[in-house]
Structures are given as C-alpha cells and as structure tokens.
Design a protein around this motif. Structure first.
Motif, PDB file in Angstrom:
ATOM      1  N   ILE A 171      11.579  -6.585  -3.165  1.00  0.00           N
ATOM      2  CA  ILE A 171      12.807  -6.787  -3.936  1.00  0.00           C
ATOM      3  C   ILE A 171      12.548  -7.747  -5.094  1.00  0.00           C
ATOM      4  N   LEU A 172      11.766  -8.796  -4.843  1.00  0.00           N
ATOM      5  CA  LEU A 172      11.442  -9.744  -5.914  1.00  0.00           C
ATOM      6  C   LEU A 172      10.681  -9.051  -7.041  1.00  0.00           C
ATOM      7  N   LEU A 173       9.721  -8.209  -6.689  1.00  0.00           N
ATOM      8  CA  LEU A 173       8.952  -7.490  -7.713  1.00  0.00           C
ATOM      9  C   LEU A 173       9.829  -6.485  -8.448  1.00  0.00           C
ATOM     10  N   SER A 174      10.763  -5.858  -7.728  1.00  0.00           N
ATOM     11  CA  SER A 174      11.705  -4.952  -8.371  1.00  0.00           C
ATOM     12  C   SER A 174      12.578  -5.711  -9.365  1.00  0.00           C
ATOM     13  N   LEU A 175      13.053  -6.861  -8.944  1.00  0.00           N
ATOM     14  CA  LEU A 175      13.867  -7.708  -9.812  1.00  0.00           C
ATOM     15  C   LEU A 175      13.070  -8.163 -11.030  1.00  0.00           C
ATOM     16  N   PHE A 176      11.828  -8.531 -10.799  1.00  0.00           N
ATOM     17  CA  PHE A 176      10.950  -8.972 -11.889  1.00  0.00           C
ATOM     18  C   PHE A 176      10.804  -7.879 -12.942  1.00  0.00           C
ATOM     19  N   MET A 177      10.493  -6.664 -12.499  1.00  0.00           N
ATOM     20  CA  MET A 177      10.243  -5.584 -13.460  1.00  0.00           C
ATOM     21  C   MET A 177      11.512  -5.119 -14.160  1.00  0.00           C
ATOM     22  N   SER A 178      12.594  -5.096 -13.427  1.00  0.00           N
ATOM     23  CA  SER A 178      13.855  -4.710 -14.050  1.00  0.00           C
ATOM     24  C   SER A 178      14.243  -5.698 -15.138  1.00  0.00           C
ATOM     25  N   SER A 179      14.071  -6.973 -14.870  1.00  0.00           N
ATOM     26  CA  SER A 179      14.413  -8.010 -15.850  1.00  0.00           C
ATOM     27  C   SER A 179      13.455  -7.993 -17.031  1.00  0.00           C
ATOM     28  N   ALA A 180      12.171  -7.721 -16.762  1.00  0.00           N
ATOM     29  CA  ALA A 180      11.158  -7.728 -17.824  1.00  0.00           C
ATOM     30  C   ALA A 180      11.342  -6.586 -18.808  1.00  0.00           C
ATOM     31  N   THR A 181      12.071  -5.560 -18.404  1.00  0.00           N
ATOM     32  CA  THR A 181      12.240  -4.373 -19.252  1.00  0.00           C
ATOM     33  C   THR A 181      12.836  -4.709 -20.614  1.00  0.00           C
ATOM     34  N   ARG A 182      13.773  -5.643 -20.651  1.00  0.00           N
ATOM     35  CA  ARG A 182      14.460  -5.961 -21.909  1.00  0.00           C
ATOM     36  C   ARG A 182      13.510  -6.512 -22.962  1.00  0.00           C
ATOM     37  N   ALA A 183      12.363  -6.990 -22.562  1.00  0.00           N
ATOM     38  CA  ALA A 183      11.408  -7.531 -23.534  1.00  0.00           C
ATOM     39  C   ALA A 183      10.873  -6.439 -24.456  1.00  0.00           C
ATOM     40  N   PHE A 184      11.043  -5.180 -24.056  1.00  0.00           N
ATOM     41  CA  PHE A 184      10.498  -4.086 -24.851  1.00  0.00           C
ATOM     42  C   PHE A 184      11.547  -3.393 -25.707  1.00  0.00           C
ATOM     43  N   LEU A 221       9.156   1.771 -11.895  1.00  0.00           N
ATOM     44  CA  LEU A 221       8.502   0.926 -10.885  1.00  0.00           C
ATOM     45  C   LEU A 221       9.517   0.068 -10.152  1.00  0.00           C
ATOM     46  N   SER A 222      10.507  -0.433 -10.888  1.00  0.00           N
ATOM     47  CA  SER A 222      11.540  -1.262 -10.263  1.00  0.00           C
ATOM     48  C   SER A 222      12.276  -0.491  -9.179  1.00  0.00           C
ATOM     49  N   GLU A 223      12.611   0.771  -9.448  1.00  0.00           N
ATOM     50  CA  GLU A 223      13.305   1.587  -8.453  1.00  0.00           C
ATOM     51  C   GLU A 223      12.421   1.872  -7.255  1.00  0.00           C
ATOM     52  N   ILE A 224      11.141   2.072  -7.476  1.00  0.00           N
ATOM     53  CA  ILE A 224      10.224   2.327  -6.368  1.00  0.00           C
ATOM     54  C   ILE A 224      10.125   1.096  -5.476  1.00  0.00           C
ATOM     55  N   PHE A 225       9.956  -0.078  -6.098  1.00  0.00           N
ATOM     56  CA  PHE A 225       9.847  -1.306  -5.311  1.00  0.00           C
ATOM     57  C   PHE A 225      11.154  -1.633  -4.594  1.00  0.00           C
ATOM     58  N   ALA A 269       0.837  -1.204   0.000  1.00  0.00           N
ATOM     59  CA  ALA A 269       0.000   0.000   0.000  1.00  0.00           C
ATOM     60  C   ALA A 269       0.874   1.258   0.000  1.00  0.00           C
ATOM     61  N   ASN A 270       1.952   1.243   0.786  1.00  0.00           N
ATOM     62  CA  ASN A 270       2.863   2.393   0.815  1.00  0.00           C
ATOM     63  C   ASN A 270       3.498   2.619  -0.551  1.00  0.00           C
ATOM     64  N   ILE A 271       3.881   1.535  -1.194  1.00  0.00           N
ATOM     65  CA  ILE A 271       4.470   1.646  -2.528  1.00  0.00           C
ATOM     66  C   ILE A 271       3.431   2.155  -3.521  1.00  0.00           C
ATOM     67  N   SER A 272       2.217   1.675  -3.390  1.00  0.00           N
ATOM     68  CA  SER A 272       1.147   2.122  -4.288  1.00  0.00           C
ATOM     69  C   SER A 272       0.907   3.615  -4.153  1.00  0.00           C
ATOM     70  N   GLU A 273       0.977   4.131  -2.936  1.00  0.00           N
ATOM     71  CA  GLU A 273       0.810   5.566  -2.734  1.00  0.00           C
ATOM     72  C   GLU A 273       1.955   6.345  -3.373  1.00  0.00           C
ATOM     73  N   THR A 274       3.152   5.793  -3.293  1.00  0.00           N
ATOM     74  CA  THR A 274       4.305   6.438  -3.944  1.00  0.00           C
ATOM     75  C   THR A 274       4.125   6.459  -5.455  1.00  0.00           C
ATOM     76  N   ILE A 275       3.626   5.343  -6.000  1.00  0.00           N
ATOM     77  CA  ILE A 275       3.402   5.274  -7.451  1.00  0.00           C
ATOM     78  C   ILE A 275       2.354   6.297  -7.873  1.00  0.00           C
ATOM     79  N   CYS A 276       1.279   6.418  -7.106  1.00  0.00           N
ATOM     80  CA  CYS A 276       0.232   7.410  -7.418  1.00  0.00           C
ATOM     81  C   CYS A 276       0.811   8.821  -7.414  1.00  0.00           C
TER      82      CYS A 276
END
Length: 607
Positions: free
Chosen positions: A466-479, A453-457, A426-433
């Motif tokens: 940290i797992l979600l940050s790792l997930f998003m950072s790694s997924a970036t290369r797909a684009f 998003l990776s940096e925020i997480f 929830a805290n991260i979600s507020e930061t994203i908003c």
C-alpha cells in the motif's frame, strides 16, 4: 471450567441490570423494592392516561437484550427479569402490574413466553391483580417450530416454546399501544398472528448449550444441533455442517416455509456467541435463498442483530413472520413505526425484492481520453522511443531482480514481521511481467506506467504494498507537462524524477507516518532525493554522464539500505520487536536498493 465476568452468582443478574440502567437512565428507571422491575420513566404519565395500554413482558436473565432492552416508546412499558434462566417471582411481576396499571383504565397486557415457570408466575400475578381491580390480560408466545413434528406424534399439553419471535410481538403491540388501540384490539391482532401460526422460529447451535458459571466448557462436537432451546434444552436433531448456504436452505425447506407464504418478514438473531462477520454471512444467505429459490415470495422486512440470546451460545435463530394475510400491511406499518427502545434496530432491510446494487464504474480507472474535456485535466509529458525502451527494460529487470531475491527478502522480514515480504513483492513482480507481455503499459508515458503500477501494488496486500502504491500514485503528478521542448535532456528528467521522489516521499510520510532514521523504505528514498537535489544545485560545475550518475545512485541507495540494520525501528511491526534482536537490513529498504541496481543493469544493456 467456563469463565465469566461475575462477582457473586446470586447478584449476577441484578448487577447487570444496574449497568444497563447507568447507560439508559434518561428514559428508564428501576423499582427500589424490586430492582429487577425496569420501566419507562414516563410510566406515571402513562398510568394516569386512560387511553394507552401498558405492556409488560419478562422472563429469566441470560437472554439480553431481551427483554429489558425493548422497554421504551413504541415497545414495552415495563419488564420483570428473573435470575439466570429462571422466571421472575410472582411478587415482582405483581409489582410491575401495579406500577403501570393501578390507575390505568386502558389496562395491562402481558406478553409471556411459553415456559412453565413464566406461565405460572405471570398467570398468578395476573389473577391477583384482577382481584385488585386492575384490567390485565395476556398473550402467550410459542413461535418455536422445532417440536412441531414431535407434537403431532403425541398429545402435548406443554406446547411450543417462546423464542425470538417474542421481540416482534413486543414491537407490534407497542406500536398499537402508541396508536391508543384498546386492550381488546391489541390482543386481537396478536392472537391472529400467534394462534394463526404466522410466527415461526428455528434455533441452531454450533456447539451445544452455553456453559453456565462453574460448568465445564462444552465438549467439541463436529455436528450442529437444530432446535436447541434458549435455556439449553436439547435440540430436535443433530446434523453435519457443510456450509452456511446449505444450512440456510435446509432450515427454510424443512422448518420455516409453508406453501402459502407470499410476503414475509425475517429476523436473524445472534444467540450470543456468533461473530458479526458470521451473522452478516447468515443474513446474506437467508435473503439470497429466497431470491434464488423462492422468487415469488416478497421479503418485506429483514432485521439482523442480537435480540434474544442464550447467554453466550455460539448459534443463531431465524424467525419468519408471515405477512400474506388480512393484517399484512398493518403489521409492516407497525414494525416500521418509531421506537426509542434501546435495543430495537434503527435500520432494517425494506422490500428486498427491489434490492439492487448501484451501478457505476467507480472501481475502474477513468480513461484519460474521457478526462480531456475536464477543467482539472492534467496533460502529461511523453518520452521518445529510446527512453520508452529503457523504461520497459528497467521495469522488466526490476521484476526479475525482486523475484530472485524473494527468499532473502522473506528472511529479512521474518526477523521482525511475518516473513512474507519477498512473497508479496515477487507475486506483484510476476503480475507486472504479465502486464508487460500483454502490452498494458504505455512506456512512452511515464505517468501511465506509474498509475498502472500503483493499482497493481494496491491489490498486493500488506502495508508495504500500500505504501508503494501510495508512493507511485503521488509521484505521478511530477510528470504533468511543463516545458516539452527540453524533455529529452538529462537535467529535465532528473528534475522530474526528483520531483516524483519528493511527492512520493511526502505522501508516504503523511499517511504512513514514517520518518528518516526509523528503519523503513523512507530511508534510502530520502537519501536519494537529497543526492539529486544536491546534484541539481551543482549542475554546471559538476556534470556526470548518465552511467556514472546511476552508479553513484546504486552505491548510495545500497549503503542507505544496509544502514537500516543499525536503526531502532519506530514504525510497522518491527517497532514491537526487541531492538537487540534486529541486526539485518529492513526488507523494504533492501528491496528499494534492488530496484536501483536493476535499473542500472538495464541501462548498461541499452547502451
């Protein structure tokens, strides 16, 4: 009652000596007749040499690593250790003198702390050795400044106590001995330091004296004691502890500093029970005090560690050696000289007046425009405005959905964790908003959104973030840009998100070691990835409109998240909990389900 690792109290010190020798027997040895006499193995060579002074020190046990930890090349030749807080016997000291001095024409210098028992036993041993024709002399270390005020008010024949400054005397004398200086020359330098008042130590206990075996643990006292002796002698005064910075300021201004100090060396010493974390704060505050309040004083050297303890006293001492004198640079060179003594630090702070942090922007994301000339620069796909709006709406909806689920996610997490999963997300979600409102996302560039998003997480705390940050950072290369001509087609973006899922899952599995079926965020993500791969293979025979496709994904991910309730946890804190107590879905997996539900709702809003 105090608890200690001990067999028989009468053998406690000697048992410890043997353990020390087991780990240092390449260079050190003990006498069979007097196992409390520990010397350099090369003592026979030294004893036969007429050009090297032998150095002996010692005292009661319970102050380790002093003094046995400072035997070795560049420091002491031998030490004599007594029982707990008790001076060694005259006969043992005499045996040590004979060992290193009987055939040594250069002589023996004893470095003795100013305590009555040590003075008497070392003094008597010296007199007997002189009768045998051994050239032996001594210096008395009395660096404790806690009692200066008291001594000025009365005639004291006892004098000041010897404390951690003794270790610096060991080092200075040892380096001079290695330079083949004579006994007279070594003693002249040490007398200059000691009798000139250039060595000053103040001790502080946070909880009174250390409890000896069989004694009751000290009663908690909200005050700290300044000037407590290393054998439990009463301190100079008790004061309230505000914080470390204020305590350090008081010690320097009331005890350590004199007006003529221009260059100094500091030794910050753990008395046995202080944590390394606290010791680091203390060391920082000592150096920072000088930098802030005494910028004209040059801090040439600073040593921090465990040098002379009082068994396990929760406290510390600070020793200051004045270097603004005729021997200042010589003493710095002697302190820097090589030593192989086990407990002398291999590192130290040098000339802290020149201390500075390396300047750079290594903690800041490198701007994409600064990378475009790099050979390794990846070009990323962008999306049209309608998809960008959908991405922004989806992210906003995901955040509001997580915030609404905060309490429920905490409840799920409390079954097998610390119950803060909902709070963290929830805290991260507020930061994203907040980032969305401040226009920090470029929604026409999915890779930039994922990186942000990776940096925020990353700063969210906890393994899940940290797992979600790792997930998003790694997924970036797909684009990374591929075939831009088809970027707006459904199949193109399904492929991209499928690749992103696979890259993220692979990274999480590699570093987080989670596998499908082990109750984690991996479970719904793997199920979704398999579904998309199957859809891509059947594309052409089975085509779904985007709305129907998203609805199938929502149902699939939800069912997968619910199924984690029946899984036996193998990763994270849940793996330590009795499986029979767990009958609800994994909090992280349920959060993943919530994300796709929110994405579906956002799509419906943008239809």
């Amino acid at each position: 009652m105090s608890k200690h690792l001990i067999n028989k109290q009468e053998n406690w010190a000697r048992d410890s000596f043997r353990g020390f020798l087991y780990t240092n027997n390449e260079n050190l040895i003990a006498l069979e007749e007097y196992p409390n006499v520990i010397a350099r193995k090369d003592f026979l060579t030294l004893a036969e040499s007429s050009s090297r002074v032998a150095l002996i020190s010692g005292g009661g046990s319970g102050h380790e690593p002093a003094h046995l930890g400072f035997v070795g090349h560049g420091m002491l030749t031998a030490v004599v250790c007594g029982d707990l807080f008790a001076s060694p016997s005259t006969s043992a000291i005499l045996a040590a003198i004979r060992l290193v001095g009987r055939t040594n024409k250069a002589g023996v210098l004893m470095i003795v702390k100013n305590y009555t028992g040590d003075r008497l036993n070392f003094g008597l041993a010296a007199k007997r050795a002189q009768l045998e024709g051994i050239n032996v002399d001594w210096v008395l270390v009395d660096d404790d400044i806690a009692l200066i005020e008291e001594e000025n008010q009365r005639d004291s024949s006892v004098g000041r106590r010897g404390l951690c400054g003794t270790v610096l005397i060991h080092k200075i004398a040892g380096a001079l001995a290695e330079q083949r200086k004579s006994l007279k020359e070594i003693k002249e330098v040490l007398d200059f330091v000691l009798k000139g008042g250039h060595l000053r130590t103040i001790g502080v206990s946070l909880c009174g004296k250390a409890a000896l075996p069989g004694e009751k643990n000290p009663v908690f006292d909200s005050q700290i004691e300044i000037g407590l002796g290393i054998h439990g002698e009463a301190g100079r005064r008790k004061v309230d502890l505000s914080n470390c910075k204020e305590l350090v300021k008081s010690l320097f201004e009331n005890y350590l500093l004199k007006s003529d100090h221009k260059e100094i060396c500091l030794m910050v010493n753990n008395l046995g029970g202080l944590s390394n974390l606290e010791l680091g704060v203390l060391t920082r505050d000592c150096a920072d005090y000088l930098s802030e309040f005494k910028p004209d004083i040059k801090l040439r050297r600073i040593y921090s560690g465990t040098f002379m303890t009082s068994l396990n006293m929760n406290g510390f001492s600070v020793t200051m050696l004045n270097l603004e004198n005729t021997h200042g640079q010589l003493i710095v060179d002697l302190l820097d000289a090589r030593s192989e003594a086990p407990s002398w630090p291999r590192n130290r702070g040098a000339d802290l007046a020149t201390f500075e942090l390396f300047k750079g922007t290594f903690g800041t994301s490198v701007k994409e425009e600064n990378l475009k000339n790099s050979d390794n620069y990846l070009k990323f796909s962008s999306i049209d405005s309608s998809l960008a709006v959908l991405l922004e709406t989806s992210l906003s909806k995901v955040c509001s959905g997580i915030i609404d689920l905060k309490d429920y996610l905490n409840t799920l997490d409390s079954v097998c964790g610390d119950g803060d999963c909902g709070n963290s997300l929830a805290n991260i979600s507020e930061t994203i908003c907040k980032h969305i409102n401040e226009k920090k996302f470029n929604f026409d560039q999915p890779h930039q959104v994922l990186l942000e998003l990776s940096e925020i997480f990353e700063n969210g705390g906890g393994s899940l973030c940290i797992l979600l940050s790792l997930f998003m950072s790694s997924a970036t290369r797909a684009f990374a840009a591929k075939d831009l001509k088809v970027r707006n087609e459904q199949i193109f973006w399904i492929k991209r998100w499928n690749e992103a899922l696979k890259m993220g899952i692979d990274a999480v599995q590699e570093y987080g070691r989670a596998k499908p079926g082990q109750r984690s965020i991996i479970d719904p993500l793997v199920v979704l990835n398999s579904f998309l791969e199957g859809y891509l293979k059947s594309y052409g025979t089975k085509q779904l409109d985007t709305k129907t496709l998203l609805k199938e994904i929502v149902d699939l991910v939800y069912e997968s998240a619910q199924s984690t309730a029946k899984m036996q946890p193998r990763v994270g804190r849940a793996s330590y909990v009795d499986p029979s107590l767990i009958n609800s879905p994994d909090a992280g997996a349920f959060a993943i389900s919530s994300i796709f539900t929110s994405i579906y709702k956002a799509y419906l809003m943008n239809e």
